[in-house]
Design an enzyme around this catalytic site. Structure first.
Site, PDB file in Angstrom:
ATOM      1  N   ARG A  17      25.247 -14.066  67.349  1.00 40.77           N
ATOM      2  CA  ARG A  17      25.958 -14.321  68.594  1.00 40.77           C
ATOM      3  C   ARG A  17      25.797 -15.802  68.910  1.00 40.77           C
ATOM      4  O   ARG A  17      24.789 -16.422  68.540  1.00 40.77           O
ATOM      5  CB  ARG A  17      25.392 -13.479  69.732  1.00 40.77           C
ATOM      6  CG  ARG A  17      25.452 -11.968  69.500  1.00 40.77           C
ATOM      7  CD  ARG A  17      24.811 -11.220  70.660  1.00 40.77           C
ATOM      8  NE  ARG A  17      24.887  -9.772  70.504  1.00 40.77           N
ATOM      9  CZ  ARG A  17      23.935  -9.031  69.933  1.00 40.77           C
ATOM     10  NH1 ARG A  17      22.827  -9.612  69.483  1.00 40.77           N
ATOM     11  NH2 ARG A  17      24.079  -7.720  69.826  1.00 40.77           N
ATOM     12  N   LYS A  58      20.131  -9.088  72.352  1.00 37.36           N
ATOM     13  CA  LYS A  58      20.248  -8.283  73.567  1.00 37.36           C
ATOM     14  C   LYS A  58      19.088  -7.300  73.661  1.00 37.36           C
ATOM     15  O   LYS A  58      18.622  -6.761  72.665  1.00 37.36           O
ATOM     16  CB  LYS A  58      21.581  -7.518  73.557  1.00 37.36           C
ATOM     17  CG  LYS A  58      22.801  -8.415  73.727  1.00 37.36           C
ATOM     18  CD  LYS A  58      24.071  -7.597  73.816  1.00 37.36           C
ATOM     19  CE  LYS A  58      25.281  -8.481  74.087  1.00 37.36           C
ATOM     20  NZ  LYS A  58      26.537  -7.689  74.179  1.00 37.36           N
ATOM     21  N   HIS A  68      32.720 -15.518  68.156  1.00 32.97           N
ATOM     22  CA  HIS A  68      32.609 -14.086  67.888  1.00 32.97           C
ATOM     23  C   HIS A  68      33.534 -13.655  66.752  1.00 32.97           C
ATOM     24  O   HIS A  68      33.296 -12.625  66.119  1.00 32.97           O
ATOM     25  CB  HIS A  68      32.900 -13.292  69.159  1.00 32.97           C
ATOM     26  CG  HIS A  68      31.871 -12.235  69.442  1.00 32.97           C
ATOM     27  ND1 HIS A  68      30.534 -12.520  69.664  1.00 32.97           N
ATOM     28  CD2 HIS A  68      31.968 -10.887  69.492  1.00 32.97           C
ATOM     29  CE1 HIS A  68      29.871 -11.393  69.854  1.00 32.97           C
ATOM     30  NE2 HIS A  68      30.709 -10.390  69.749  1.00 32.97           N
ATOM     31  N   ARG A 104      31.413 -13.811  63.806  1.00 33.73           N
ATOM     32  CA  ARG A 104      30.495 -12.661  63.783  1.00 33.73           C
ATOM     33  C   ARG A 104      31.231 -11.424  63.282  1.00 33.73           C
ATOM     34  O   ARG A 104      30.703 -10.670  62.449  1.00 33.73           O
ATOM     35  CB  ARG A 104      29.924 -12.428  65.184  1.00 33.73           C
ATOM     36  CG  ARG A 104      28.995 -11.215  65.315  1.00 33.73           C
ATOM     37  CD  ARG A 104      28.335 -11.232  66.692  1.00 33.73           C
ATOM     38  NE  ARG A 104      27.764  -9.962  67.085  1.00 33.73           N
ATOM     39  CZ  ARG A 104      26.534  -9.564  66.781  1.00 33.73           C
ATOM     40  NH1 ARG A 104      25.756 -10.323  66.032  1.00 33.73           N
ATOM     41  NH2 ARG A 104      26.085  -8.398  67.212  1.00 33.73           N
ATOM     42  N   HIS A 112      22.683  -4.351  66.534  1.00 31.13           N
ATOM     43  CA  HIS A 112      23.252  -3.318  67.396  1.00 31.13           C
ATOM     44  C   HIS A 112      22.217  -2.231  67.647  1.00 31.13           C
ATOM     45  O   HIS A 112      21.583  -1.728  66.716  1.00 31.13           O
ATOM     46  CB  HIS A 112      24.483  -2.677  66.742  1.00 31.13           C
ATOM     47  CG  HIS A 112      25.703  -3.542  66.796  1.00 31.13           C
ATOM     48  ND1 HIS A 112      26.796  -3.349  65.969  1.00 31.13           N
ATOM     49  CD2 HIS A 112      26.022  -4.609  67.582  1.00 31.13           C
ATOM     50  CE1 HIS A 112      27.713  -4.251  66.254  1.00 31.13           C
ATOM     51  NE2 HIS A 112      27.263  -5.026  67.228  1.00 31.13           N
ATOM     52  N   TYR A 135      33.747  -1.462  62.646  1.00 33.65           N
ATOM     53  CA  TYR A 135      34.071  -2.264  61.470  1.00 33.65           C
ATOM     54  C   TYR A 135      34.531  -1.412  60.302  1.00 33.65           C
ATOM     55  O   TYR A 135      35.127  -1.931  59.353  1.00 33.65           O
ATOM     56  CB  TYR A 135      32.860  -3.119  61.070  1.00 33.65           C
ATOM     57  CG  TYR A 135      32.523  -4.141  62.128  1.00 33.65           C
ATOM     58  CD1 TYR A 135      33.337  -5.250  62.319  1.00 33.65           C
ATOM     59  CD2 TYR A 135      31.427  -3.976  62.964  1.00 33.65           C
ATOM     60  CE1 TYR A 135      33.051  -6.181  63.305  1.00 33.65           C
ATOM     61  CE2 TYR A 135      31.140  -4.900  63.952  1.00 33.65           C
ATOM     62  CZ  TYR A 135      31.955  -5.994  64.124  1.00 33.65           C
ATOM     63  OH  TYR A 135      31.683  -6.905  65.112  1.00 33.65           O
TER      64      TYR A 135
END
Length: 305
Positions: A148, A180, A248, A251, A274, A283
């Site tokens: 990110r 995150k 992004h 990414r 994630h 994806y």
């Protein structure tokens, strides 16, 4: 329940101090509550009821707000009322059972492999200046490791002390990032990215504030996400990219291309950081689009009716 206390302020303080959310996340929650306060004015937001929340969602949709934004608002409001239930004796969460309007589920935008390679290798300056070397290192690292942009700009030169959250491990050839949810992960760095980083580190000036920031602006300050976005956008334009490219996109391209080559969804999930594999499964749709495009171009009866 008393309406004399400033419950929104107490809730935001709890997010910042106890849950230790980032200032950007707390600011987003503050904006969500400001929208709710505007909708229910002059009543206090802690007095809002279920039917009112339904009306507010419908009103926002009628004003043209996207279903995605409404869903995010509802999520923010739901967290606030859950806090009231715990600390102020609220009987029921008025947001429970309220759903945002349905929305078409879009796929993340990713470059083709050829377009990504062209973007990485394009020389948009006549000679390698420090700014160009910094740009190349940042862009290569974004695509090589799927970071990110906030993770990229938080990187330090190396692990310095116990307070270090993200750094480039030169000896190990990888980066350690805190993403995150304060989740730390280690991600490999490809050979082209390592070479670009070495070229940048050879000319990197000392940081103006003496910090160990890996990437610096022309003024010697830590690179910001906004500056990376602007530099990448300009680089893409100068390189002749037919599409708008932001961090992004790199990414997404990293994840899509890795999945196309490996088929290992769990590995891609870990590399992206994630928490749930559901976030990574999008994806697989991109991968199918790639396969379908190959089929359409290569199979002799693909376009046969």
């Amino acid at each position: 329940m008393s309406s004399e206390l400033d419950w929104p302020a107490r809730y935001l303080a709890q997010l910042a101090t106890q849950r230790r959310l980032s200032p950007h996340t707390v600011a987003a929650y503050r904006r969500d509550l400001a929208v709710l306060a505007r909708l229910c004015e002059p009543a206090a937001i802690e007095t809002v009821e279920h039917a009112m929340i339904r009306r507010y969602a419908a009103k926002l949709h009628g004003e043209g707000m996207s279903p995605r934004t409404i869903a995010r608002l509802l999520s923010g409001w739901r967290g606030f009322f859950a806090y009231l239930a715990e600390h102020a004796g609220l009987a029921a969460n008025p947001v429970d059972g309220v759903r945002a309007p349905r929305r078409a589920k879009g796929l993340p935008k990713a470059l083709s492999v050829d377009a990504a390679v062209q973007l990485m290798t394009a020389n948009t300056h006549g000679h390698p200046e420090p700014a160009e070397l910094c740009n190349r290192a940042m862009f290569e690292l974004l695509y090589s490791s799927g970071l990110r942009v906030s993770e990229l700009t938080s990187l330090d030169l190396a692990w310095t002390d116990a307070k270090s959250l993200s750094w480039y491990d030169l000896a190990g050839g990888d980066v350690v990032v805190t993403g995150k949810g304060n989740k730390m992960r280690r991600v490999p760095v490809g050979a082209p990215a390592r070479a670009a980083l070495a070229a940048w580190l050879a000319v990197r000036p000392p940081a103006q504030d003496g910090s160990a920031a890996l990437f610096l602006t022309a003024r010697g300050a830590r690179m910001t996400p906004r500056a990376v976005q602007q530099r990448l956008k300009q680089h893409a334009i100068l390189s002749g990219s037919p599409v708008h490219v932001h961090p992004h996109v790199l990414r997404h391209s990293f994840a899509s291309h890795l999945l196309q080559s490996s088929g290992d969804l769990r590995a891609v999930q870990e590399l992206l950081g994630h928490a749930s594999i559901t976030s990574t499964q999008v994806y697989t749709a991109l991968d199918f689009q790639h396969l379908a495009a190959v089929y359409d171009q290569a199979h002799p009866r693909a376009k046969s009716k």
